[in-house]
Design a protein around this motif. Sequence first.
Motif, PDB file in Angstrom:
ATOM      1  N   UNK A   1       0.816  -1.205   0.000  1.00  0.00           N
ATOM      2  CA  UNK A   1       0.000   0.000   0.000  1.00  0.00           C
ATOM      3  C   UNK A   1       0.849   1.254   0.000  1.00  0.00           C
ATOM      4  N   UNK A   2       1.930   1.227   0.762  1.00  0.00           N
ATOM      5  CA  UNK A   2       2.760   2.429   0.860  1.00  0.00           C
ATOM      6  C   UNK A   2       3.594   2.650  -0.383  1.00  0.00           C
ATOM      7  N   UNK A   3       3.947   1.577  -1.057  1.00  0.00           N
ATOM      8  CA  UNK A   3       4.863   1.728  -2.184  1.00  0.00           C
ATOM      9  C   UNK A   3       4.135   2.108  -3.469  1.00  0.00           C
ATOM     10  N   UNK A   4       2.971   1.476  -3.666  1.00  0.00           N
ATOM     11  CA  UNK A   4       2.182   1.853  -4.830  1.00  0.00           C
ATOM     12  C   UNK A   4       2.816   1.535  -6.156  1.00  0.00           C
ATOM     13  N   UNK A   5       3.173   0.263  -6.378  1.00  0.00           N
ATOM     14  CA  UNK A   5       3.783  -0.150  -7.650  1.00  0.00           C
ATOM     15  C   UNK A   5       2.902   0.182  -8.857  1.00  0.00           C
ATOM     16  N   UNK A   6       1.609   0.205  -8.636  1.00  0.00           N
ATOM     17  CA  UNK A   6       0.689   0.410  -9.755  1.00  0.00           C
ATOM     18  C   UNK A   6      -0.170   1.657  -9.521  1.00  0.00           C
ATOM     19  N   UNK A   7       0.429   2.625  -8.924  1.00  0.00           N
ATOM     20  CA  UNK A   7      -0.282   3.862  -8.675  1.00  0.00           C
ATOM     21  C   UNK A   7       0.473   4.981  -9.376  1.00  0.00           C
ATOM     22  N   UNK A   8      -0.066   5.406 -10.502  1.00  0.00           N
ATOM     23  CA  UNK A   8       0.644   6.427 -11.246  1.00  0.00           C
ATOM     24  C   UNK A   8       0.050   6.620 -12.625  1.00  0.00           C
ATOM     25  N   UNK A   9       0.824   7.245 -13.478  1.00  0.00           N
ATOM     26  CA  UNK A   9       0.407   7.475 -14.866  1.00  0.00           C
ATOM     27  C   UNK A   9       0.475   6.149 -15.624  1.00  0.00           C
ATOM     28  N   UNK A  10      -0.130   6.075 -16.788  1.00  0.00           N
ATOM     29  CA  UNK A  10      -0.010   4.840 -17.576  1.00  0.00           C
ATOM     30  C   UNK A  10       1.449   4.440 -17.823  1.00  0.00           C
ATOM     31  N   UNK A  11       2.307   5.417 -18.056  1.00  0.00           N
ATOM     32  CA  UNK A  11       3.715   5.093 -18.318  1.00  0.00           C
ATOM     33  C   UNK A  11       4.378   4.452 -17.095  1.00  0.00           C
ATOM     34  N   UNK A  12       4.101   5.004 -15.919  1.00  0.00           N
ATOM     35  CA  UNK A  12       4.683   4.488 -14.682  1.00  0.00           C
ATOM     36  C   UNK A  12       4.209   3.060 -14.417  1.00  0.00           C
ATOM     37  N   UNK A  13       2.923   2.855 -14.581  1.00  0.00           N
ATOM     38  CA  UNK A  13       2.364   1.527 -14.300  1.00  0.00           C
ATOM     39  C   UNK A  13       2.871   0.518 -15.320  1.00  0.00           C
ATOM     40  N   UNK A  14       2.913   0.936 -16.565  1.00  0.00           N
ATOM     41  CA  UNK A  14       3.382   0.046 -17.645  1.00  0.00           C
ATOM     42  C   UNK A  14       4.795  -0.462 -17.332  1.00  0.00           C
ATOM     43  N   UNK A  15       5.645   0.461 -16.907  1.00  0.00           N
ATOM     44  CA  UNK A  15       7.036   0.096 -16.603  1.00  0.00           C
ATOM     45  C   UNK A  15       7.097  -0.946 -15.487  1.00  0.00           C
ATOM     46  N   UNK A  16       6.313  -0.747 -14.456  1.00  0.00           N
ATOM     47  CA  UNK A  16       6.331  -1.691 -13.334  1.00  0.00           C
ATOM     48  C   UNK A  16       5.761  -3.048 -13.719  1.00  0.00           C
ATOM     49  N   UNK A  17       4.737  -3.040 -14.551  1.00  0.00           N
ATOM     50  CA  UNK A  17       4.148  -4.323 -14.955  1.00  0.00           C
ATOM     51  C   UNK A  17       5.124  -5.123 -15.808  1.00  0.00           C
ATOM     52  N   UNK A  18       5.930  -4.429 -16.598  1.00  0.00           N
ATOM     53  CA  UNK A  18       6.885  -5.146 -17.450  1.00  0.00           C
ATOM     54  C   UNK A  18       7.810  -6.044 -16.627  1.00  0.00           C
ATOM     55  N   UNK A  19       8.152  -5.586 -15.434  1.00  0.00           N
ATOM     56  CA  UNK A  19       9.031  -6.402 -14.584  1.00  0.00           C
ATOM     57  C   UNK A  19       8.334  -7.698 -14.166  1.00  0.00           C
ATOM     58  N   UNK A  20       7.058  -7.610 -13.877  1.00  0.00           N
ATOM     59  CA  UNK A  20       6.305  -8.819 -13.512  1.00  0.00           C
ATOM     60  C   UNK A  20       6.098  -9.712 -14.733  1.00  0.00           C
ATOM     61  N   UNK A  21       5.913  -9.078 -15.872  1.00  0.00           N
ATOM     62  CA  UNK A  21       5.769  -9.845 -17.115  1.00  0.00           C
ATOM     63  C   UNK A  21       7.061 -10.624 -17.384  1.00  0.00           C
ATOM     64  N   UNK A  22       8.193  -9.954 -17.198  1.00  0.00           N
ATOM     65  CA  UNK A  22       9.480 -10.624 -17.415  1.00  0.00           C
ATOM     66  C   UNK A  22       9.682 -11.780 -16.435  1.00  0.00           C
ATOM     67  N   UNK A  23       9.080 -11.668 -15.262  1.00  0.00           N
ATOM     68  CA  UNK A  23       9.201 -12.733 -14.255  1.00  0.00           C
ATOM     69  C   UNK A  23       8.217 -13.868 -14.509  1.00  0.00           C
ATOM     70  N   UNK A  24       7.385 -13.726 -15.555  1.00  0.00           N
ATOM     71  CA  UNK A  24       6.420 -14.762 -15.964  1.00  0.00           C
ATOM     72  C   UNK A  24       5.276 -14.960 -14.976  1.00  0.00           C
ATOM     73  N   UNK A  25       4.892 -13.889 -14.306  1.00  0.00           N
ATOM     74  CA  UNK A  25       3.645 -13.932 -13.537  1.00  0.00           C
ATOM     75  C   UNK A  25       2.490 -13.963 -14.539  1.00  0.00           C
ATOM     76  N   UNK A  26       1.513 -14.840 -14.320  1.00  0.00           N
ATOM     77  CA  UNK A  26       0.428 -15.000 -15.292  1.00  0.00           C
ATOM     78  C   UNK A  26      -0.643 -13.924 -15.168  1.00  0.00           C
ATOM     79  N   UNK A  27      -0.978 -13.592 -13.937  1.00  0.00           N
ATOM     80  CA  UNK A  27      -2.111 -12.692 -13.709  1.00  0.00           C
ATOM     81  C   UNK A  27      -1.730 -11.628 -12.692  1.00  0.00           C
ATOM     82  N   UNK A  28      -2.043 -10.385 -13.004  1.00  0.00           N
ATOM     83  CA  UNK A  28      -1.929  -9.317 -12.014  1.00  0.00           C
ATOM     84  C   UNK A  28      -3.325  -8.941 -11.570  1.00  0.00           C
ATOM     85  N   UNK A  29      -3.520  -8.988 -10.279  1.00  0.00           N
ATOM     86  CA  UNK A  29      -4.829  -8.698  -9.714  1.00  0.00           C
ATOM     87  C   UNK A  29      -4.731  -7.348  -9.006  1.00  0.00           C
ATOM     88  N   UNK A  30      -5.635  -6.450  -9.366  1.00  0.00           N
ATOM     89  CA  UNK A  30      -5.555  -5.098  -8.817  1.00  0.00           C
ATOM     90  C   UNK A  30      -6.611  -4.846  -7.765  1.00  0.00           C
TER      91      UNK A  30
END
Lengths: 403, 117
Positions: free
Chosen positions: A321-350
Amino acid sequence: MKFGIQFQLQTPRPYDAETWGPDDEARIFAQALEQIEHADRLGFDYVFLTEHHFLEEYCHSAAPEVVLAAAAARTKQIRLGHGIVQMPPAINHPARVAERVASLDIISGGRVEFGTGEGATETEIGGFGVARADKKEAWEEATRECLRMMDTHPYPGYEGVHFSMPERNIVPKPLQRPHPPVWVAASRRETVMLAARMGIGAMGFGFETPEEAEERVLRYYELIRACRKPLGKTINPALMTLGNMLCAPTDEEAVEKGLRGAQYFGYVFGWMHGHLTPGRDNIYRDFRRKQEAATGTLEAQDTAVALEPEDESARALYRMGRRGMFMGSPAYIRENIRAYEAAHVDVLLFLSQCGDRRHEDIMESLELFAKEVMPEFKERHHLQQRWRDEQLDGVQHPIASSV
Amino acid sequence: MSDDARAILAEAERKLDDGDNTASVRLSAEAYVVLVRERPDLIFAPPSLGELKVDGGRQPGAGMPRAPWPDAQGVTVTFADDAAPEIALAKDRYTTSDAITYCEYVVDLMQLAERGG
């Protein structure tokens, strides 16, 4: 990568009153259903509803099967997930779970995801007389038997440690045969690997960073390949992680609209682990007063650290909650999701509905995310599926998975 | 790190595969004790640390601090001041999920040790 939204139906008490007004809970439930309908139209893949009991303010989703049934009637494609059903028989008898899951699966046209778990805080498991030392064992026994109930005609009966019942034919049977995809809530690394060894998906609420996720994903698939005794008739090799999400045109706007709700989420979660006085706390007011007293001072940081829950699961969510990996502009969120995509996580639940976050802001956030962020990940999902197929090469058990 | 912990853990995994959950749980606890003896810096401070002098702090480059030993599953490990570590099994029989939990906890700790964490 696929995307979903998760609901606790969080309902903070009013700041200036001792308890909720008559419409407060009804408003939260109605707004959540609108958000689910919106997410379905926008192309989100999953909605998951938690199940918690007696955790006032934190989670008013105590009967998720009811809300999911309402969601089924309002939506077309989104998959409807229990995230999770508390499986100790003292909380939910396995036969009742099998009946409810099957009924939901039928009315939704086979869209159910069956998330399972053991219950968390002493407040809730103690409310049903479940001992902490027994809850994982109770989960295992009840989940295994519940899956058998969905697939046997008749169920031959069972004499167990945590429940027993005579021969009965448990009806209805789910539309997805032999049973819907099965998941387990996995806030600790060991539980992610437990999921792998039992051939079920891991809802990894404890993935704090993409680096941790990557290590866990590789070990998870190694164990899936070696799985000898799956819990159900089919396996669901899949990994999901949870993050708080608020998408807005700029980072500043996203933080302004989203941060307080995320912080409150962590705060109230920590409160659930040991502080709760039933019916008499106003956690939201306490949170706001502490926050206002500390804002802009060095004390603010100290306050945040001091409030960190000792429990690993609670701490992970608090930090999330404090870090907010997915709290931001589309560009910010996109960048953070790419790291999870590279790690082969199948589903991100928001998690978007939390604290005093405004319904309108959540609706706009879902829409912006779906238009500006989701498409590139959906387009690349076939690459994840190919990687996953390689990982699953040689797996002996039938696979039934929606990812 | 010696091969002792690795060998005990391999045996714990074999017992797990054979369905002997209780034996697997005990072996995982034994592997944990060996590991902690060799690398006390790997873990969060256990309930009583005595001579091991683990400060419980985060080591540089070691990633997130380890979660504590999952004693809620019915196995406690006590590191007494001047005695050998004590493993206590609270249950007569353990489930597959208990055995996996303990085994994977030690696997993770061992991986951390091998990475030099």
